[in-house]
Write a protein that holds these residues in place. Structure first.
Motif, PDB file in Angstrom:
ATOM      1  N   VAL A   1       0.834  -1.215   0.000  1.00  0.00           N
ATOM      2  CA  VAL A   1       0.000   0.000   0.000  1.00  0.00           C
ATOM      3  C   VAL A   1       0.865   1.260   0.000  1.00  0.00           C
ATOM      4  N   ILE A   2       1.966   1.233   0.778  1.00  0.00           N
ATOM      5  CA  ILE A   2       2.802   2.433   0.908  1.00  0.00           C
ATOM      6  C   ILE A   2       3.771   2.581  -0.260  1.00  0.00           C
ATOM      7  N   MET A   3       4.451   1.475  -0.629  1.00  0.00           N
ATOM      8  CA  MET A   3       5.572   1.579  -1.571  1.00  0.00           C
ATOM      9  C   MET A   3       5.212   1.320  -3.033  1.00  0.00           C
ATOM     10  N   ASP A   4       4.177   0.511  -3.284  1.00  0.00           N
ATOM     11  CA  ASP A   4       3.853   0.185  -4.674  1.00  0.00           C
ATOM     12  C   ASP A   4       3.550   1.429  -5.513  1.00  0.00           C
ATOM     13  N   PRO A   5       2.745   2.401  -5.040  1.00  0.00           N
ATOM     14  CA  PRO A   5       2.514   3.601  -5.870  1.00  0.00           C
ATOM     15  C   PRO A   5       3.812   4.348  -6.196  1.00  0.00           C
ATOM     16  N   LEU A   6       4.758   4.374  -5.246  1.00  0.00           N
ATOM     17  CA  LEU A   6       6.030   5.066  -5.474  1.00  0.00           C
ATOM     18  C   LEU A   6       6.852   4.369  -6.554  1.00  0.00           C
ATOM     19  N   LEU A   7       6.900   3.037  -6.474  1.00  0.00           N
ATOM     20  CA  LEU A   7       7.671   2.266  -7.456  1.00  0.00           C
ATOM     21  C   LEU A   7       6.990   2.282  -8.826  1.00  0.00           C
ATOM     22  N   TYR A   8       5.657   2.165  -8.821  1.00  0.00           N
ATOM     23  CA  TYR A   8       4.909   2.105 -10.087  1.00  0.00           C
ATOM     24  C   TYR A   8       5.018   3.409 -10.868  1.00  0.00           C
ATOM     25  N   ASN A   9       5.113   4.534 -10.155  1.00  0.00           N
ATOM     26  CA  ASN A   9       5.178   5.838 -10.818  1.00  0.00           C
ATOM     27  C   ASN A   9       6.541   6.126 -11.436  1.00  0.00           C
ATOM     28  N   ILE A  10       7.533   5.283 -11.162  1.00  0.00           N
ATOM     29  CA  ILE A  10       8.857   5.479 -11.768  1.00  0.00           C
ATOM     30  C   ILE A  10       8.776   5.349 -13.285  1.00  0.00           C
ATOM     31  N   TRP A  11       7.957   4.385 -13.716  1.00  0.00           N
ATOM     32  CA  TRP A  11       7.822   4.137 -15.168  1.00  0.00           C
ATOM     33  C   TRP A  11       6.409   3.645 -15.455  1.00  0.00           C
ATOM     34  N   LYS A  12       5.745   4.239 -16.441  1.00  0.00           N
ATOM     35  CA  LYS A  12       4.386   3.832 -16.804  1.00  0.00           C
ATOM     36  C   LYS A  12       4.354   3.405 -18.269  1.00  0.00           C
ATOM     37  N   PRO A  13       4.536   2.114 -18.529  1.00  0.00           N
ATOM     38  CA  PRO A  13       4.529   1.638 -19.922  1.00  0.00           C
ATOM     39  C   PRO A  13       3.168   1.831 -20.575  1.00  0.00           C
ATOM     40  N   LYS A  14       3.175   2.128 -21.875  1.00  0.00           N
ATOM     41  CA  LYS A  14       1.921   2.328 -22.604  1.00  0.00           C
ATOM     42  C   LYS A  14       1.303   1.013 -23.065  1.00  0.00           C
TER      43      LYS A  14
END
Length: 679
Positions: free
Chosen positions: A369-382
């Protein structure tokens, strides 16, 4: 920290503090009840006063937290049956080693050991006295006798045995593990000494066991392989007793053991399926209420069938709250939901706080809940598929970061290829679970086609093979990692500081990060300082001798093991990992050891002890020497006699009697554990 602004989280933390205090500090039930009632009464008065005051003070909050800590202590005491007069210990321990006529009910079937089938039982009667309490039942294995079933009632005549502490340093303490489940004694019996009593009483646990057995009977005609059936039981019925050691080790080494535990992923999928199936009920008057009741009832029925383990209880409690909020159209906060679920579970099962599965489950979810949004926002593949796999990877990494310190503390290993097993299996696990639920339903209804069953068995087999392949890449499996309690605390402080620095790049975050690095360094230095420098250990090993001599950061090991025993022996590994010792050297057993100003003489089966050149302080008797111990004592005048596990029991008993008579200290490793000399 913003997370602690939520009141329910603060109260849950206070409850946990109270539970831990109640477990480690001896506070009677009466005193904890009086304190809780008094604090609660004062809290009500403070609440009334606070409502009339315009100025807010901290005292109401302080009282609230103290009351919650007291509730935690009281909850721990109430759930401990030993605090009540009808506990079996008050009716048996006054007369040691006397045989008792015991009426018992099977509560839980455990994984068998090499020599015994194991069960958790409820004691119903001792002689004619009704009592309560749980025990561990060990029954000698007999291939001609079937295993006992949950809820079956038996009568036997035997005596109570104490649980045994680990006999060697840093070994797993099974006694403490059982005590945290309110089990304090055990029974050892043979099948022939059990008399079955007919009974129509059925508990929820017995009913759940009957359902599991019924499902397994329905699956038998479809010829699933043993490993396939064991995984099906783990995934859908929460039972892992039948999983072979090899398969279980494969999942552990591949970092995929969480897949076999019924947890949030399983329950979440079931909730989505149920929510879709029950959607037409919403059209009825009060349909949302009826749908919510049905959802919660089905979820908890599944939890009971799955054995009410810590992970499934956590998941079902959390998703029950989600189901209520979802159908009442109320917004939810994930932190509050997690805290409420933890709060409810710990009120009902307070010692779950010590359960490894419970800890890993909540730490993983909080980390995601805490870290996944931070890691996911590093790169957003199309690309949609690439995005799904990237999100799976970020979730996996977040969960691993959350549980790595606890995993290292308990298991001392780290699977380097955990992300591969999760990237391969987790995206398909929803399909596997959905497919499996369909297979179980069709099997129960007797309409399961063989090709569907064979297809599902093949899918499970493929999953096992993938996990086995990943597990066999031993280069990426890091074993025997020393990791103590100080490392555990320092690691979570460091992880918290890194996450905070990632969110807020300011002076305070940098300062907290640097302090956390300093704390970790101090813990490393302190741990190295505490490592044994000069220590001589006579370990306990049944039918063998095992000696270790620690100097600086090295242990010199001497033993008389055969090749098979040497491969299976974990005593030295546990000791070196627990004490952060990195070097192991093997040698032969000597006749005598000079440890600075202390001397140890070994007397083996040859019985030679006339060594005039040294006057030993300690005598180690090994391999059952045929000696006159009284004559040895008069001749050498040692200060201590030690007997290791290689001696006959009758010899040890005779030596102990002589030492007691001569008022000479005697140490038996099979009773008192390893003998340690610091020099």
């Amino acid at each position: 920290m913003q997370l602690l602004n939520f009141t329910v989280i603060k109260l849950t933390i206070c409850l946990i503090i109270g539970i831990i205090t109640g477990y480690f500090v001896s506070i009677s039930l009466q005193i904890s009840l009086y304190i809780t009632c008094s604090l609660f009464f004062i809290l009500i008065i403070a609440f009334i006063v606070a409502k009339k005051q315009l100025m807010k003070t901290i005292w109401f909050g302080v009282l609230s937290f103290l009351t919650m800590i007291s509730i935690g202590v009281l909850t721990t005491n109430i759930h401990n049956e030993k605090n009540f007069s009808n506990h079996y210990s008050y009716h048996t321990l006054d007369s040691k080693d006397s045989l008792k006529l015991i009426s018992l009910r099977i509560r839980e079937v455990l994984k068998p050991s090499d020599y015994y089938n194991k069960y958790v039982i409820d004691i119903l009667k001792i002689n004619d006295t009704e009592v309560k309490g749980k025990l561990l039942l060990n029954i000698e294995k007999d291939t001609l006798k079937p295993t006992l079933k949950v809820d079956e009632i038996y009568i036997t005549k035997t005596d109570f045995k104490n649980l045994i502490h680990p006999l060697n340093p840093n070994q797993f303490d099974y006694k403490k593990y059982l005590e945290k489940k309110y089990i304090y004694h055990q029974l050892f019996i043979k099948n022939q000494s059990l008399l079955k009593v007919s009974s129509n009483v059925h508990t929820l646990l017995g009913l759940a066991n009957n359902i599991r057995e019924y499902i397994n009977i329905k699956l038998q005609p479809y010829y699933f392989e043993p490993n396939e059936l064991a995984i099906i039981n783990a995934l859908f019925l929460g039972q892992r007793q039948d999983i072979s050691e090899e398969v279980y080790s494969n999942y552990t080494n591949a970092g995929a053991i969480h897949i076999l535990a019924v947890s949030g992923l399983h329950v979440g999928i079931i909730l989505l399926i149920l929510n879709f199936i029950l959607k037409p009920i919403e059209r009825l008057k009060r349909g949302y209420l009826l749908k919510t009741i049905l959802l919660i009832s089905i979820l908890w029925s599944f939890a009971i069938i799955a054995g009410l383990s810590a992970s499934v209880t956590r998941a079902v409690t959390m998703f029950s709250i989600v189901a209520i909020a979802m159908n009442l159209k109320r917004p939810t906060n994930i932190f509050n939901t997690l805290a409420i679920s933890m709060f409810i579970i710990l009120l009902l099962k307070p010692l779950f706080v010590f359960d490894v599965g419970f800890q890993l489950s909540y730490l993983a979810v909080f980390a995601i809940v805490i870290m996944d949004p931070l890691l996911y926002n590093i790169w957003k593949p199309k690309n949609w598929l690439l995005d799904k796999y990237w999100h799976t990877l970020t979730i996996t990494i977040a969960a691993q970061i959350g549980i790595i310190p606890v995993s290292l503390y308990y298991f001392h290993q780290f699977p380097g290829l955990f992300f591969i097993s999760n990237l391969v299996i987790v995206p398909l696990l929803g399909i596997i679970l959905g497919f499996g639920i369909l297979v179980l339903l069709l099997a129960v209804l007797n309409i399961l086609p063989q090709f569907v069953a064979s297809g599902f068995g093949y899918v499970i087999s493929c999953m096992n093979n993938v996990v086995a392949w990943i597990s066999n890449q031993e280069t990426f499996l890091f074993r025997d990692i020393p990791f103590g309690i100080l490392y555990l605390i320092a690691s979570y402080i460091l992880i918290t500081s890194v996450v905070r620095l990632f969110i807020k790049k300011n002076y305070k975050a940098v300062r907290f990060f640097l302090i956390s690095v300093l704390i970790f360094q101090v813990s490393v230095i302190y741990t190295k300082y505490q490592t044994p420098k000069n220590q001589f250990i006579i370990f306990h090993k049944s039918r063998h001798s095992l000696i270790g001599n620690v100097t600086k950061n090295k242990i010199t090991v001497a033993h008389n093991f055969d090749s098979i025993t040497q491969l299976q022996n974990k005593i030295i590994k546990d000791y070196t990992v627990g004490n952060h010792i990195s070097h192991i050297e093997n040698t032969t057993i000597k006749e005598a050891y000079l440890l600075n100003n202390k001397k140890v003489l070994l007397v083996d089966s040859l019985g030679i002890y006339n060594v005039k050149s040294i006057k030993p302080d300690y005598i180690l008797l090994r391999q059952s020497p045929k000696i006159n111990l009284s004559r040895l004592i008069d001749s050498i005048k040692p200060k201590y006699i030690i007997a290791d596990g290689s001696n006959y029991k009758s010899y040890i008993e005779n030596w102990e009697r002589i030492c007691v008579k001569r008022k000479l200290p005697f140490h038996q490793t099979s009773k008192k554990g390893a003998f340690i000399i610091n020099y």
